[in-house]
Design a protein around this motif. Sequence first.
Motif, short mmCIF file in Angstrom:
data_model
loop_
_atom_site.label_atom_id
_atom_site.label_comp_id
_atom_site.label_asym_id
_atom_site.label_seq_id
_atom_site.Cartn_x
_atom_site.Cartn_y
_atom_site.Cartn_z
N ALA A 182 13.71 3.01 -11.45
CA ALA A 182 13.00 1.75 -10.89
C ALA A 182 13.53 1.45 -9.66
N GLY A 183 13.19 0.07 -8.99
CA GLY A 183 13.71 -0.36 -7.84
C GLY A 183 13.12 0.38 -6.42
N GLY A 184 11.87 0.30 -6.38
CA GLY A 184 11.14 0.88 -5.16
C GLY A 184 11.37 -0.02 -4.03
N ALA A 185 11.99 0.22 -3.10
CA ALA A 185 12.48 -0.58 -1.92
C ALA A 185 11.94 0.09 -0.72
N ASN A 186 11.02 0.90 -0.44
CA ASN A 186 10.53 1.37 0.60
C ASN A 186 9.61 0.30 1.19
N LEU A 187 9.56 0.28 2.63
CA LEU A 187 8.93 -0.52 3.57
C LEU A 187 7.39 0.09 3.73
N ALA A 188 6.39 -0.89 3.57
CA ALA A 188 5.08 -0.38 3.67
C ALA A 188 4.84 -0.46 5.42
N ARG A 189 5.02 0.79 5.85
CA ARG A 189 5.00 1.09 7.19
C ARG A 189 3.33 1.53 7.60
N ASP A 190 2.66 2.09 6.47
CA ASP A 190 1.37 2.40 6.85
C ASP A 190 0.72 2.12 5.63
N PRO A 191 -0.52 1.29 6.02
CA PRO A 191 -1.50 0.77 4.72
C PRO A 191 -1.98 1.47 3.88
N ARG A 192 -2.08 2.93 4.51
CA ARG A 192 -2.70 3.90 3.35
C ARG A 192 -1.87 4.63 2.84
N ASN A 193 -0.65 4.42 2.76
CA ASN A 193 0.35 4.94 1.96
C ASN A 193 -0.11 4.91 0.40
N ASN A 241 2.38 2.46 -1.93
CA ASN A 241 2.58 1.02 -1.45
C ASN A 241 2.58 0.09 -2.70
N PHE A 242 1.71 0.48 -3.62
CA PHE A 242 1.62 -0.42 -4.72
C PHE A 242 2.87 -0.58 -5.55
N GLU A 243 3.67 0.67 -5.53
CA GLU A 243 5.12 0.76 -6.37
C GLU A 243 5.88 -0.13 -5.53
N LEU A 261 13.62 -8.26 4.25
CA LEU A 261 14.48 -9.31 3.08
C LEU A 261 13.67 -9.54 1.92
N LEU A 262 12.23 -9.75 2.08
CA LEU A 262 11.80 -9.81 0.83
C LEU A 262 11.70 -8.69 -0.18
N ALA A 263 11.72 -7.46 0.49
CA ALA A 263 11.84 -6.16 -0.23
C ALA A 263 12.98 -6.14 -0.72
N GLY A 264 14.14 -6.29 -0.21
CA GLY A 264 15.51 -6.20 -0.72
C GLY A 264 15.84 -6.99 -1.71
N VAL A 265 15.51 -8.34 -1.49
CA VAL A 265 15.76 -9.66 -2.64
C VAL A 265 15.10 -9.21 -3.77
N LEU A 266 13.67 -8.99 -3.69
CA LEU A 266 13.08 -8.80 -5.16
C LEU A 266 13.59 -7.59 -5.81
N ALA A 267 13.49 -6.51 -4.91
CA ALA A 267 14.13 -4.94 -5.57
C ALA A 267 15.52 -5.40 -6.31
N GLY A 268 16.16 -6.20 -5.46
CA GLY A 268 17.85 -6.29 -6.10
C GLY A 268 17.79 -6.97 -7.36
N HIS A 283 12.89 5.03 -2.67
CA HIS A 283 13.38 6.54 -2.51
C HIS A 283 14.12 6.35 -1.23
N PHE A 284 15.08 6.90 -1.16
CA PHE A 284 16.09 6.59 -0.09
C PHE A 284 15.99 7.92 1.11
N SER A 285 15.36 7.77 2.20
CA SER A 285 14.88 6.71 2.83
C SER A 285 13.66 7.16 3.69
N LEU A 286 12.63 5.98 4.16
CA LEU A 286 11.52 6.30 4.79
C LEU A 286 10.66 7.18 4.34
#
Length: 736
Positions: free
Chosen positions: A156-167, A170-172, A179-186, A203-206
Motif C-alpha cells: 500500500a502507500g502509493g505516494a507518487n505525485l501526479a506529474r502527468d494527468p494521463r498516467n 494516478n487514481f492509485e 504535503l497533501l500526498a505525504g500526509v495522507l499516505a503517511g 513506488h520509489f521514485s518518479l
Amino acid sequence: MSMNRALKPVLAVGLCAGSLLCYAVTAQAAEGWRNPSLSPDERARLLVQELTLDERIGLLHGPMALSFPGGPPLPAGSVGGAGFIPGVPRLGIPALTETDASLGITNPGNVRPGDTATALPASIALAASFNAPLAYQGGVMIGREAAARGFNVLLAGGANLARDPRNGRNFEYLGEDPLLAGVLAGESIRGIQDQNIISTVKHFSLNGQETGRFHANSVIDEAAHRESDLLAFQIAIERGQPGSVMCAYNLVNGAYSCGNDHLLNKVLKGDWGYKGWVMSDWGAVHATDYALKGLDQQSGEQLDEQVWFGEPLKQAVAAGTIPETRLSDMAQRILRSMFAAGLFDGKPVKPEIDAAAHAAIAKQVADEGIVLLANAKGLLPLSPAVRTIAVIGGHADSGVLSGAGSSQVTATGGNARVVPVGGEGPQAMWGRQVFHPSSPLKALRAVLPDASITFNDGRYPAAAAAAAAQADIAIIFANQWMAEALDAYDLSLPQGQDALIDAVTAANPNSIVVLQTGGPVLMPWLDKVGGVIAAWYSGQKGGEAIADVLTGRVNPSGRLPQTFPASLDQFPRADLPGWGLPAKQQFDVVYDEGADVGYRLFAARDMKPLFPFGHGLSYTSFAYDKLRVRGGDTLTVSFEVSNTGAVAGKDAPQVYLADAAGTPLRRLIGFDKVELAPGEHRTVTVKADPRLLGHFDEAANKWQIKGGSYTVVVGPSAGVDSLSAKARVRAQRLKP
C-alpha cells in the motif's frame, strides 16, 4: 550453537553470582532476541546472528503466491496473493504473506475462490477529502481485513505525485502536492501498521507514467526531486514509519530505481536514516549487484530473468564481491520491521470483520471525496419538486466504475458488471472494466421514491437526447477507465461521450454530468451543462454517495487534489514520452518543470486552469477571518472559519506560501477539514513544515531557509486568496 554463544550465560553467572541485578542481566542474555523489552533493532541484530547463510538468503527473495496454468502450485504456507517470503520455522520466524492493498484487499485471478473485500474509493478520492484522520481510518480498515485473511504485509502507500494527468495509475496516488500526498499516505500507512501489519510506501521514485514503464528514464535535477516527489515520500515515511519501501520499475537519472545507489543508499538509508527494508516491485530486478546499491529483497521472482537474490547472491558472497556484512544487513532490516510490527510477539487471533462498519468508512471517503465542480444553474441539490429524471450512460444501472490493475478489489457482493476491453501481453488480464455493486440509479430511486427515474444506456446519443427531453433533469454519467500499464492517450472522454453530453444538453439544458474518472478530463461542454461533479472511482458505497450528494443528503466537501487544465498544452509534455517506441527501448522523461508540479507550474507561468487545485463547491458558504501569522524558525498560521450559509457543511481551508523572502511562488503549507453548523465558526491553526519554506541546496546537502519576510495566503483553493499576511522567518539550514 557456537562455543562462545553457549558460554555467555555461564560466564555471566560466574562473574556476579548472588546479585538480583545480575540475575536479570543473565536472564536477558539467555533470552536474547526473544526478549520483548529490547528494541526492534537490537532484537533483529541478535536474531540475524542465529541464521545460517542459506536462511539469510531465504529471506531475501520470494515468488508471487499465484497459480498459473501449467505452473507450480502455491508455495506451502502461503496465502494466495501478490507475494510470499518463506520464514524460518526452527527459529519461529514467520513467513511474509503479501497482498496488494492500495484500495482494499485484492484477490487476483480469484486465487482465493469467492473471497471479496471492502473496496475503498480510489486514492485520488481520498486525496480529494483533504481529511488526514479519514486516511488513518481507511488504513485501519484495510489492515484489519488483511489480518483476517492471514496477510501480514500490505503493498500500500502509493505516494507518487501526479506529474502527468494521463498516467494510468494516478487514481492509485494522492494528487500533485507533496504535503497533501505525504500526509495522507503517511496516515494511511500508520493506520495499517497499528494493526500489527507491515505496510510499504511505493513506488520509489518518479514512477510518473505507465507508457514504457520498464524503460522510462526519469530525468530531474536533484534539488527539484528533493522538493517534490522525494519530499512526499519523506513526509509519508516520517508519519507512517512503513516497514518497507518498494522501489519502482523506471530508471531515475540513468539508473534503475531498484538498483539506484544514490536513491536507495544515499538518500533513503543515508540522509533519511531509514531502518526498514527495500523490496523490489514485481519484475524490477536486473542484476545481483542491486544488493550493493541498496535493494534488500527481490519480490515476485518469477517475473525476473532469474532469481538474482538466490544462488547468484550466494555465489557473490562466497566470491567476496558482496560482503557477508551486507547480506546480514539485508536480512536484519527485514527482521527489524517484522519486530517493529509485532509479528513475533503474540499477535492476536484473526479479527472479526464488521462489514457494515467497513462499508461505512468506504462511504465516508466517497462522501468527502466527491467534488462539486460546477453548479452554475443552481440545479444541485436536486429540488424535491423534481418529478422526472433521466439517468443516462456510464453503466449507472449496474454499479460504479473502478480502476484496473494490481489494485483491483473484488468488492463485497462481487462484481456488478465486467466489460471486457481487450488487449495483449502480460497485462491483458486487467483489460476489463469492473463495476462495484453500488448502482447510482438504484440509489437515486431509493432516496427519491416519488420521482419517476428512467435509464438510458447512452449508446445512441439521439435516443439519450430523446429521453432527456422528456425529463425535468438529465443526469449523465461519463466514464474514463484508467488502468495500470496503460496511460490515457489524451484528456478527452473516450468512446464519444463528449458528443453524448452535447446531444443531451441540447435536448435538455437542465443536465448534470457525473464524472467517474481517474483524474482530470477536458470539458468542451462545460458552459452548456447545469452542474458537474467529480465522483472519481467511488468504491463499495459509491452509488449511494453519489445519490446523497446529488440530493443534498450529503453536502459536498471534496476539493481537487489535481489541477484540471483548460488544455493539455498547459502541461510540460504535450506528447507522452515513449509513445510508439519499439519495445524495450529506453527513453528519457525529462521533468524540466522541476519541483513546479501541477498548480505550482500554473502559478509560475501565470496560466488559468479549467479548475484549480483545491477547488470544490458546497451547498453552503464559508468565510475566513482573523488571520494571524507568527514567524521564527517556521510559520504558524491561525485563522477563523465560519459557516455563513443555511445548512451544515464541511470545509477544507488551505494555507499557501505566496512569497518567500522576496521570491514569489505558490506552495501548500497547511490544510484542515472542519465541520460547521450554520453560523458556527472555528479557529484553525497550522504549523508549516519548514522544508516547504525553503529550497534544497544540493552542494551543501541541506535544506536552506532564507531569512526575511514571508507572505501567507488563506483561501478555498490555489486560485483564490481570501486572506493575506506576512511574518519574518529566521535563516537556517536543516538536515536533508
